[in-house]
Design an enzyme around this catalytic site. Structure first.
Site, PDB file in Angstrom:
ATOM      1  N   CYS A  28     -26.264 -13.305  59.870  1.00 58.71           N
ATOM      2  CA  CYS A  28     -27.356 -12.324  59.908  1.00 58.71           C
ATOM      3  C   CYS A  28     -28.519 -12.806  59.067  1.00 58.71           C
ATOM      4  O   CYS A  28     -28.337 -13.216  57.927  1.00 58.71           O
ATOM      5  CB  CYS A  28     -26.924 -11.014  59.286  1.00 58.71           C
ATOM      6  SG  CYS A  28     -25.598 -10.229  60.115  1.00 58.71           S
ATOM      7  N   CYS A  35     -25.072 -11.168  69.876  1.00 55.61           N
ATOM      8  CA  CYS A  35     -26.185 -10.656  69.080  1.00 55.61           C
ATOM      9  C   CYS A  35     -27.474 -11.198  69.700  1.00 55.61           C
ATOM     10  O   CYS A  35     -27.701 -12.402  69.694  1.00 55.61           O
ATOM     11  CB  CYS A  35     -25.983 -11.154  67.648  1.00 55.61           C
ATOM     12  SG  CYS A  35     -27.304 -10.732  66.537  1.00 55.61           S
ATOM     13  N   CYS A  56     -39.523  -9.215  56.185  1.00 55.63           N
ATOM     14  CA  CYS A  56     -38.632  -8.809  55.092  1.00 55.63           C
ATOM     15  C   CYS A  56     -38.345 -10.028  54.204  1.00 55.63           C
ATOM     16  O   CYS A  56     -38.149 -11.141  54.710  1.00 55.63           O
ATOM     17  CB  CYS A  56     -37.331  -8.237  55.646  1.00 55.63           C
ATOM     18  SG  CYS A  56     -37.609  -6.734  56.595  1.00 55.63           S
ATOM     19  N   SER A  61     -30.178  -2.278  66.161  1.00 58.30           N
ATOM     20  CA  SER A  61     -30.448  -2.216  64.727  1.00 58.30           C
ATOM     21  C   SER A  61     -31.959  -2.221  64.505  1.00 58.30           C
ATOM     22  O   SER A  61     -32.668  -3.085  65.014  1.00 58.30           O
ATOM     23  CB  SER A  61     -29.805  -3.431  64.048  1.00 58.30           C
ATOM     24  OG  SER A  61     -30.208  -3.498  62.706  1.00 58.30           O
ATOM     25  N   CYS A  94     -40.594 -12.273  63.853  1.00 59.92           N
ATOM     26  CA  CYS A  94     -40.658 -10.833  63.554  1.00 59.92           C
ATOM     27  C   CYS A  94     -41.860 -10.578  62.650  1.00 59.92           C
ATOM     28  O   CYS A  94     -42.061 -11.299  61.677  1.00 59.92           O
ATOM     29  CB  CYS A  94     -39.378 -10.371  62.863  1.00 59.92           C
ATOM     30  SG  CYS A  94     -39.409  -8.608  62.464  1.00 59.92           S
TER      31      CYS A  94
HETATM   32  N1  SAH Z   1     -35.077  -6.071  62.825  1.00 61.69           N
HETATM   33  C1  SAH Z   1     -33.879  -5.364  62.965  1.00 61.69           C
HETATM   34  C2  SAH Z   1     -32.776  -6.131  63.651  1.00 61.69           C
HETATM   35  C3  SAH Z   1     -32.700  -7.564  63.348  1.00 61.69           C
HETATM   36  S1  SAH Z   1     -32.315  -7.977  61.666  1.00 61.69           S
HETATM   37  C4  SAH Z   1     -33.404  -4.882  61.611  1.00 61.69           C
HETATM   38  O1  SAH Z   1     -33.978  -5.269  60.600  1.00 61.69           O
HETATM   39  O2  SAH Z   1     -32.479  -4.069  61.584  1.00 61.69           O
HETATM   40  C5  SAH Z   1     -30.570  -7.935  61.865  1.00 61.69           C
HETATM   41  C6  SAH Z   1     -29.721  -7.691  60.652  1.00 61.69           C
HETATM   42  O3  SAH Z   1     -29.686  -8.831  59.810  1.00 61.69           O
HETATM   43  C7  SAH Z   1     -30.187  -6.522  59.801  1.00 61.69           C
HETATM   44  O4  SAH Z   1     -29.087  -5.691  59.523  1.00 61.69           O
HETATM   45  C8  SAH Z   1     -30.654  -7.197  58.541  1.00 61.69           C
HETATM   46  O5  SAH Z   1     -30.523  -6.333  57.482  1.00 61.69           O
HETATM   47  C9  SAH Z   1     -29.724  -8.417  58.480  1.00 61.69           C
HETATM   48  N2  SAH Z   1     -30.198  -9.520  57.657  1.00 61.69           N
HETATM   49  C10 SAH Z   1     -31.435 -10.039  57.615  1.00 61.69           C
HETATM   50  N3  SAH Z   1     -31.504 -11.043  56.707  1.00 61.69           N
HETATM   51  C11 SAH Z   1     -30.263 -11.167  56.161  1.00 61.69           C
HETATM   52  C12 SAH Z   1     -29.675 -12.028  55.179  1.00 61.69           C
HETATM   53  N4  SAH Z   1     -30.376 -12.990  54.580  1.00 61.69           N
HETATM   54  N5  SAH Z   1     -28.364 -11.850  54.872  1.00 61.69           N
HETATM   55  C13 SAH Z   1     -27.637 -10.902  55.504  1.00 61.69           C
HETATM   56  N6  SAH Z   1     -28.126 -10.070  56.416  1.00 61.69           N
HETATM   57  C14 SAH Z   1     -29.420 -10.190  56.770  1.00 61.69           C
HETATM   58 FE1  SF4 Z   2     -37.615  -8.369  61.047  1.00 56.86          FE
HETATM   59 FE2  SF4 Z   2     -35.169  -7.258  60.802  1.00 56.86          FE
HETATM   60 FE3  SF4 Z   2     -35.714  -9.648  59.699  1.00 56.86          FE
HETATM   61 FE4  SF4 Z   2     -36.837  -7.456  58.676  1.00 56.86          FE
HETATM   62  S1  SF4 Z   2     -34.609  -7.925  58.762  1.00 56.86           S
HETATM   63  S2  SF4 Z   2     -37.884  -9.389  59.101  1.00 56.86           S
HETATM   64  S3  SF4 Z   2     -37.165  -6.252  60.494  1.00 56.86           S
HETATM   65  S4  SF4 Z   2     -35.695  -9.195  61.854  1.00 56.86           S
END
Ligand code: SAH
Ligand code: SF4
Length: 338
Positions: free
Chosen positions: A330, A104, A115, A189, A111
């Site tokens: 993740c 990964c 989020c 992703s 970022c």
């Molecule tokens: N920015 C891109 C890719 C990186 S985030 C995106 O948002 O898709 C990678 C993955 O981690 C995404 O599927 C996101 O939904 C997940 N992710 C982020 N924070 C998480 C958390 N606290 N628990 C589980 N999955 C999470």
């Molecule tokens: Fe960035 Fe993906 Fe994390 Fe959202 S989930 S803050 S887009 S890395």
């Protein structure tokens, strides 16, 4: 000095021509770097000694370096990389029970999308990674742990906000003179950036697309993913439809399940509605704690989502929780000291 990893084969040939080095040497050097993963000119044994000398005078071999590795109980390994400007990123190597061995990779330092559920997003944003910094994560991990079967662009950062370098890195990873990595074994992703999804659909390759949906309700999604205030779900859905019609490929929708936020009966109805008529595969992701007030959904709620999606003939998977004890799961990547 120029980093030799900033060149693809074509631009390396041109640079060699400027230096009066025969073209075929560029291919040899490219093979050493990108296929044999040898990162030292003096070890490139089929090159004349003088050429090895010329190369080391003209090019640097600039890759991220592994500062530390963390091993989880479930065999997930997290790598902390140092970059040339002193910044740091993380990558993860995951072993699945079905035999997949997945890297990964990160695409940005931090970022900018912030989020609410994601440690990377909460850590702020520093900069985009270069293509060689993206490829470098794969090369150093592969060199230490051969047999990698999949690469996912799912680490720190939003790949589609660093589109050019992400594309460049993929082109090198899939090139015949390099690792020749299987296109279908690579997934990107994205949080869902419609213009880039459309451009991605037109790329001449089989790389897979995953979109982090997380909620099909505008209000809830905006709470979880601030970017949703600027890009409504209808635009994301249109872009996904376009991608599917253009490529004929199934798109994965990622859905992190957060208790009482996006796992209510209403949220489930919105999700079903969003999936109607789309060639998708829903990936339900157990929420990994990042220390805030969000909690993971209860198992019975996850099961209800699974059953209902299946009953509605929508492909669905439940992602395993991996590497949580080393903050490699993740969304947990943010180089917190352990
Ligand atoms: N920015 C891109 C890719 C990186 S985030 C995106 O948002 O898709 C990678 C993955 O981690 C995404 O599927 C996101 O939904 C997940 N992710 C982020 N924070 C998480 C958390 N606290 N628990 C589980 N999955 C999470
Ligand atoms: Fe960035 Fe993906 Fe994390 Fe959202 S989930 S803050 S887009 S890395």
């Amino acid at each position: 000095m120029q980093n030799i990893f900033d060149y693809d084969l074509k631009s390396l040939c041109s640079r060699f021509a400027e230096l009066n080095i025969p073209k075929f040497r560029a291919k040899q050097v490219f093979l050493w770097l990108h296929k044999k993963l040898v990162f030292d000119f003096s070890l490139m044994s089929d090159l004349p000694l003088e050429l090895r000398e010329v190369l080391s005078q003209n090019f640097a071999i600039g890759l991220p370096r592994i500062i530390k590795t963390f091993k989880s109980k479930d065999k997930t390994i997290k790598f902390l990389f140092g970059l040339s400007d002193g910044t740091r990123i993380e990558s993860v190597l995951l072993k699945s029970s079905d035999g997949r061995f997945t890297i990964c990779v990160s695409t940005q330092v931090g970022c900018p999308l912030a989020c609410a559920f994601c440690a990377t997003g909460q850590s702020g944003f520093k900069r985009n990674l270069t293509a060689s910094e993206i490829i470098g994560q794969v090369y150093l991990i592969t060199k230490n742990f051969p047999g990698v079967t999949n690469i996912v662009y799912m680490g720190m950062g939003e790949p589609f906000l660093n589109y050019a370098n992400v594309v460049k890195s993929i082109n090198v990873l899939i090139s015949k003179e390099g690792l020749n990595f299987g296109q279908r074994k690579i997934s990107i992703s994205t949080s869902g950036i419609p213009e880039k999804i459309r451009i991605f659909a037109a790329e001449d390759w089989q790389v897979r697309l995953a979109v982090s949906l997380n909620s099909a309700d505008e209000r809830i999604r905006s709470r979880l993913m601030p970017i949703n205030k600027k890009i409504p779900l209808s635009r994301i859905k249109d872009a996904i439809k376009y991608y599917i019609s253009r490529t004929g490929r199934r798109v994965t929708l990622e859905y992190i399940m957060i208790k009482d936020v996006n796992d209510t009966p209403d949220a489930l109805v919105s999700l079903l509605d969003f999936c109607q008529g789309l060639l998708v595969n829903v990936n339900l992701i157990p929420f990994n704690s990042i220390g805030g007030s969000f909690k993971a959904s209860e198992i019975k709620t996850v099961n209800l989502f699974l059953r209902t999606l299946i009953n509605n003939k929508i492909n669905v998977n439940l992602r395993n929780r991996r590497g949580e004890d080393i903050q490699a799961a993740c969304g947990q990547l943010a180089f917190k000291p352990l």
